[in-house]
Write a protein that holds these residues in place. Structure first.
Motif, mmCIF file in Angstrom:
data_model
loop_
_atom_site.group_PDB
_atom_site.id
_atom_site.type_symbol
_atom_site.label_atom_id
_atom_site.label_comp_id
_atom_site.label_asym_id
_atom_site.label_seq_id
_atom_site.Cartn_x
_atom_site.Cartn_y
_atom_site.Cartn_z
ATOM 1 N N PHE A 132 0.851 -1.204 0.000
ATOM 2 C CA PHE A 132 0.000 0.000 0.000
ATOM 3 C C PHE A 132 0.887 1.255 0.000
ATOM 4 O O PHE A 132 0.680 2.186 -0.784
ATOM 5 N N ILE A 133 1.879 1.251 0.866
ATOM 6 C CA ILE A 133 2.750 2.435 1.000
ATOM 7 C C ILE A 133 3.537 2.679 -0.290
ATOM 8 O O ILE A 133 3.642 3.822 -0.744
ATOM 9 N N VAL A 134 4.071 1.613 -0.867
ATOM 10 C CA VAL A 134 4.866 1.776 -2.091
ATOM 11 C C VAL A 134 4.012 2.362 -3.211
ATOM 12 O O VAL A 134 4.412 3.316 -3.885
ATOM 13 N N ASP A 135 2.824 1.802 -3.392
ATOM 14 C CA ASP A 135 1.973 2.304 -4.478
ATOM 15 C C ASP A 135 1.489 3.722 -4.188
ATOM 16 O O ASP A 135 1.401 4.552 -5.095
ATOM 17 N N PHE A 136 1.197 3.989 -2.924
ATOM 18 C CA PHE A 136 0.811 5.356 -2.536
ATOM 19 C C PHE A 136 1.982 6.310 -2.791
ATOM 20 O O PHE A 136 1.818 7.377 -3.399
ATOM 21 N N GLY A 137 3.169 5.903 -2.336
ATOM 22 C CA GLY A 137 4.359 6.746 -2.453
ATOM 23 C C GLY A 137 4.718 7.023 -3.911
ATOM 24 O O GLY A 137 5.032 8.162 -4.266
ATOM 25 N N CYS A 138 4.650 5.978 -4.747
ATOM 26 C CA CYS A 138 5.023 6.161 -6.150
ATOM 27 C C CYS A 138 4.002 7.043 -6.878
ATOM 28 O O CYS A 138 4.387 7.919 -7.655
ATOM 29 N N THR A 139 2.722 6.821 -6.624
ATOM 30 C CA THR A 139 1.688 7.646 -7.270
ATOM 31 C C THR A 139 1.817 9.094 -6.815
ATOM 32 O O THR A 139 1.748 10.019 -7.634
ATOM 33 N N ALA A 140 2.013 9.281 -5.512
ATOM 34 C CA ALA A 140 2.157 10.645 -4.986
ATOM 35 C C ALA A 140 3.398 11.306 -5.570
ATOM 36 O O ALA A 140 3.403 12.510 -5.831
ATOM 37 N N PHE A 141 4.439 10.520 -5.792
ATOM 38 C CA PHE A 141 5.669 11.083 -6.381
ATOM 39 C C PHE A 141 5.414 11.556 -7.811
ATOM 40 O O PHE A 141 5.780 12.667 -8.182
#
Lengths: 343, 74
Positions: free
Chosen positions: A16-25
């Motif tokens: 969840f964090i990785v996908d959130f982090g990458c999308t937010a990036f």
């Protein structure tokens, strides 16, 4: 048992964090470094290429050296670094993509190592990603929160690395190479169709946060439920049933919201199943199998760029095609004599 | 090696706690107006410590992986 549960929970949370982090990036930080829409589009394609398609060569390397630990920490550190440094947009997109790919590879392999060829754990692992992408799209402005979460994920992954991952040698199947290739191609076709429809089927009414959130939760539930039901009822029944019903529900969903939610839930159910079949088929090259799954998603993403409108006829036809491709792949897959398979 | 890993975990946790308070409004976009605030990433010492930590983690993990590969080959 407790260890296994925490292992899976940590990987799911980190997903969840990785996908959130990458999308937010991509949405919140990359615009700092690009000047035109075209540059942004190219950076996005570069990111998607490295995050999805590049998983295959990376997976091949991991399988070759049989090293599956600490890879995800490197991936998350790369994503974290991109949040903290200013650099060329394309290079940043590439590094974030590689970071994302590394996490997915390790996560996929480690979850498979404890899943005993079942689809449920794969479903649990892949499900939170959809929510991460949705919330990343909604809260991309909060890049500090994303960085904070990435640091949290690194801590959690350091904790998880202490647990020993045992790849079972007896997972080898009895499929010959040509059959393996055919299974991969047919499963790939069903994944590509799913990926294209996932991009193309857009509901105009889904424009508020709450409706979008319910839609994303339906996707999450679909992925988790797909694996759960597949272990109990059989891979074929669940996959074909969910494909068929999702076509009907997605068509009705243009007018009635509830059907769209049910449709998207059903539409996401085969995800864990196709991943499990790929992993069981390529049981000696698990990382490659995980990579192939996402590479097919990337192919669907590229085709999704083609300017065609999906009407009801094309939608139902595409789903039927995906069903047929899955059916053929499954019949070939059964020859591998997978002991825990319910027909 | 295990001790190093534990220390690293603690340091990351430490950074985690202070990151929010020290760098909270460094890079921030107003979701409503879409305007950027803060401009470039802050140049505070903690910022460089975090970068250093991430690089060091990558190096340590890479060393562990390379050592494992060499061990397996032997």
């Amino acid at each position: 048992m407790k260890k296994k549960t925490s292992f899976i929970l940590i990987y799911s949370l980190c997903h969840f964090i990785v996908d959130f982090g990458c999308t937010a990036f991509i949405l919140g930080r990359l615009p700092y470094f690009v000047y035109t829409d075209n540059q942004f589009l190219i950076a996005m394609i570069i990111y998607n290429f490295f995050a999805f398609a590049f998983q295959v060569p990376l997976g091949y390397i991991l399988d070759k050296f049989k090293v599956y630990k600490y890879i995800s920490i490197i991936g998350l550190c790369l994503i974290g670094l991109c949040y903290l440094i200013n650099f060329n947009a394309y290079l940043l997109a590439m590094v974030v993509g590689i970071g994302n790919a590394l996490f997915h590879l390790e996560g996929g392999v480690n979850i498979y190592s404890v899943s005993e060829k079942k689809a449920f754990l794969n479903g649990l692992f892949v499900a939170p990603g959809a929510l991460g992408i949705f919330l990343g799209t909604m809260f991309y402005g909060h890049t500090t929160l994303a960085t904070f979460l990435i640091f949290l994920a690194i801590c959690l992954l350091f904790f998880v690395q202490k647990q020993e991952v045992i790849m079972k040698e007896d997972l080898e199947n009895k499929l010959d190479n040509s059959r393996v290739l055919l299974i991969v191609i047919f499963i790939g076709l069903s994944i590509i169709v799913r990926s294209i429809l996932g991009i193309k089927v857009v509901y105009s009414w889904k424009n508020t946060f709450v409706l979008g959130l319910i839609y994303a939760i339906s996707m999450v539930l679909g992925k988790a439920l797909g694996g759960f039901l597949a272990d109990r009822l059989g891979l074929l029944k669940v996959a074909l049933g969910s494909f068929f019903l999702s076509a009907i529900c997605l068509v009705l969903g243009y007018n009635i919201h509830m059907f769209a939610y049910i449709g998207i839930l059903l539409f996401n159910m085969p995800m864990a199943i196709t991943l499990t079949i790929l992993e069981n088929t390529l049981s000696k090259k698990i990382a490659c199998a995980v990579g192939l799954n996402t590479m097919f998603l990337f192919i669907g993403f590229l085709i999704g760029f083609i300017n065609i409108t999906i009407n009801n006829f094309i939608l139902v036809g595409s789903v039927m095609f995906a069903m047929l491709a899955f059916f053929i792949a499954y019949k070939l897959y059964l020859k591998g004599e997978f002991s825990n398979e319910k027909n | 090696m295990k001790k190093i890993k534990n220390v690293f975990m603690l340091v990351f946790l430490f950074c985690l706690v202070f990151y929010k308070t020290c760098l909270a409004d460094v890079v921030w976009i107003d979701p409503d107006s879409g305007e950027f605030y803060g401009g470039k990433v802050n140049n505070s010492p903690l910022h460089y410590i975090l970068i250093g930590l991430l690089v060091l983690s990558i190096v340590i993990c890479s060393v562990i992986i390379i050592r494992k590969v060499i061990k397996k080959k032997k």
